[in-house]
Design a protein around this motif. Structure first.
Motif, PDB file in Angstrom:
ATOM      1  N   TYR A 249       0.787  -1.229   0.000  1.00 46.57           N
ATOM      2  CA  TYR A 249       0.000   0.000   0.000  1.00 46.57           C
ATOM      3  C   TYR A 249       0.824   1.288   0.000  1.00 46.57           C
ATOM      4  N   PHE A 250       2.100   1.209   0.306  1.00 47.33           N
ATOM      5  CA  PHE A 250       2.863   2.445   0.385  1.00 47.33           C
ATOM      6  C   PHE A 250       4.114   2.454  -0.477  1.00 47.33           C
ATOM      7  N   PHE A 251       4.303   1.411  -1.241  1.00 46.10           N
ATOM      8  CA  PHE A 251       5.502   1.301  -2.047  1.00 46.10           C
ATOM      9  C   PHE A 251       5.070   1.476  -3.492  1.00 46.10           C
ATOM     10  N   SER A 252       5.813   2.268  -4.269  1.00 53.28           N
ATOM     11  CA  SER A 252       5.284   2.630  -5.581  1.00 53.28           C
ATOM     12  C   SER A 252       5.357   1.487  -6.601  1.00 53.28           C
ATOM     13  N   LYS A 253       6.319   0.575  -6.424  1.00 49.48           N
ATOM     14  CA  LYS A 253       6.399  -0.541  -7.366  1.00 49.48           C
ATOM     15  C   LYS A 253       5.230  -1.492  -7.136  1.00 49.48           C
ATOM     16  N   LYS A 254       4.706  -2.069  -8.240  1.00 49.18           N
ATOM     17  CA  LYS A 254       3.528  -2.921  -8.086  1.00 49.18           C
ATOM     18  C   LYS A 254       3.914  -4.398  -7.921  1.00 49.18           C
TER      19      LYS A 254
ATOM     20  N   TRP B   3      -4.111  -2.717  -7.970  1.00 48.95           N
ATOM     21  CA  TRP B   3      -3.134  -3.116  -6.951  1.00 48.95           C
ATOM     22  C   TRP B   3      -3.798  -3.235  -5.585  1.00 48.95           C
TER      23      TRP B   3
END
Ligand code: FES
Lengths: 254, 213
Positions: A249-254, B3
């Motif tokens: 939820y807080f890391f930009s990589k998916k 996501w």
């Protein structure tokens, strides 16, 4: 003089992955109580071989509790009834004369039986390959103490790193979940500065791989922690969850 | 937003949904119990409480819809997890033995959950989706629990709630990652105290009505 005991074994025999298995009964007589559990099976196998029968296949390597190769379910308990013990370190003095011992392989959809008590645990390796490492450039060894790590953090990481990957957590989990294993592997790296740069991507890909391989879901039964020969704590599962949510939820990589 | 759902759909995401909705229910049940305690203050106090509560109107409706949404998630995710966990071990052990980790609560989660679902539906039919014209909530409680086997069924259901919560509460904290060496023992003790309070607080109401009216 060493004490000897006589036992009845009910052992899971299965010719191969595609065959049907069954419990077969064997006698194990005059077993010295000084023997380890695996030495007891060695004796049974010697007799089977002399009789021209197929010996019981089981995994083992170091026989000193550090490699993680051995392991079967003994009377419903992974690695047998003793705490903090691998099967190779379980001694026959913990059994009594006349006991019946049921020996079954680790059971999980993700662990296919290869033969008898030998299961294919490469699923755990696949999870490691998905992210249980750090990427470093090779070169000269860095100076000692150039990266400072508080002692308590180092100890937490070391406790997690004590995991020998034997799979007892999966075997003993009522849901055949591997979360203690992955929790330990994610923790040992996420706690240390060397592991932090890749922590988010690692959490995401290791959990994804774990789900793909068909392990069950943890319902916090705590059986893994009670059965783990290295007493890995379920606080590592909580840490994995934190790492995973943080990454998701807080890391930009998916 | 893919996501977002992807994370929720994963094994740990499903656990998160169980934990968050479960904690929501724990909050609801606390408020529910606090309200029900008015019954020990007599008929008028209890009826007045119900009246005041319903005068909140849209706030109550919003909370009810929220609870319904949580219930749908909790039940559907729970069923999925139960099914997946059975599938994760296609061949079972001949001998099963606990190493001491499991509790009655943790062992019975899916089954106590099913009982609770049935109970919640019955409970709503008894007290929520019922014609309340010309009667008061207290009278309704009185007539419902006048049938002693039914009152005992309520006591049984409340004990099941307590057992479910005895594992659910600390487990929810563990799942959201809130396992801390200083706080976990407190959370575990609080969980036990909470489930016992729920059991006694709710479970005593049918008995009270049965005996004192
Ligand atoms: S054989 Fe190496 S741990 Fe048992």
């Amino acid at each position: 003089m060493t004490k000897t005991i006589n036992l009845t074994l009910k052992v899971w025999r299965q010719k191969g992955p595609e065959h049907k298995g069954h419990l077969e009964t064997y006698r194990a007589d005059h077993i010295s109580t000084d023997m380890s559990f695996l030495e007891m099976i060695d004796i049974v196998n010697d007799n089977l071989t002399l009789d021209g029968d197929d010996p019981i296949a089981f995994d083992h390597d170091c026989r000193e509790g550090i490699c993680g190769m051995c392991g079967t379910v003994v009377n419903g308990r992974a690695h047998g009834p003793e705490k903090e013990t691998t099967l190779c370190q379980l001694h026959m003095r913990h059994f009594s004369d006349g006991d019946t011992i049921v020996i079954e392989p680790w059971r999980s959809r993700a662990f296919k039986i290869i033969k008898d008590l030998v299961v294919d645990r490469s699923a755990l390796d696949k999870i490691i390959a998905a992210g249980g490492y750090i990427s470093v450039n090779t070169g000269g060894a860095p100076d000692g103490n150039s990266i400072l790590i508080p002692q308590d953090i180092a100890e937490l990481a070391m406790d997690a790193a004590a995991c020998i990957g034997c799979g007892a957590c999966v075997a003993s989990c009522p849901n055949a979940s591997a979360m203690l294993f992955i929790g330990a592997k994610i923790s040992q790296l996420a706690l240390l500065p060397q592991g932090k740069p890749e922590a988010a991507g690692r959490a995401l890909s290791m959990v994804r791989e774990m789900d793909r391989l068909g392990f069950g879901n943890c319902t916090n039964e705590k059986e893994c922690e009670a059965e783990c020969p290295k007493e890995i704590s379920i606080t590592n599962i909580a840490r994995m969850n934190r790492e995973y949510f943080k990454a998701g939820y807080f890391f930009s990589k998916k | 937003m893919n996501w977002f759902l992807d994370i929720l759909r994963s094994s740990i995401g499903k656990k998160l949904m169980m934990a968050v909705t479960g904690l929501g229910f724990c909050g609801f049940i606390t408020a529910h119990l606090a309200g029900n305690l008015f019954i020990y203050n007599g008929k008028e106090a209890f009826n007045l409480y119900a009246e005041r509560l319903h005068s909140l109107g849209p706030v109550i409706t919003a909370l009810e819809l929220g609870l319904l949404f949580f219930a749908v998630i909790h039940v559907l995710t729970g069923v999925t997890l139960f099914y997946q966990n059975i599938m994760a071990r296609p061949v079972r052990y001949v001998v099963n033995k606990s190493a001491g980790g499991r509790s009655i609560g943790s062992r019975t989660m899916p089954y106590s959950g099913v009982i609770l679902l049935v109970f919640v539906v019955l409970h709503l039919l008894d007290f929520h989706f019922v014609d309340k014209t010309g009667t008061t909530i207290y009278k309704l409680v009185e007539t419902t629990f006048a049938v002693s086997w039914y009152a005992l069924f309520y006591v049984f259901a409340v004990i099941v709630v307590a057992i479910h919560v005895s594992h659910g509460l600390w487990s929810a904290f563990q799942t959201i990652g809130a396992n801390h060496p200083k706080y976990m023992p407190v959370i575990k003790t609080a969980g036990i105290i909470f489930s016992i309070s729920i059991g006694i607080g709710f479970g005593f109401i049918p008995i009270y009505i049965l005996i004192f009216t």
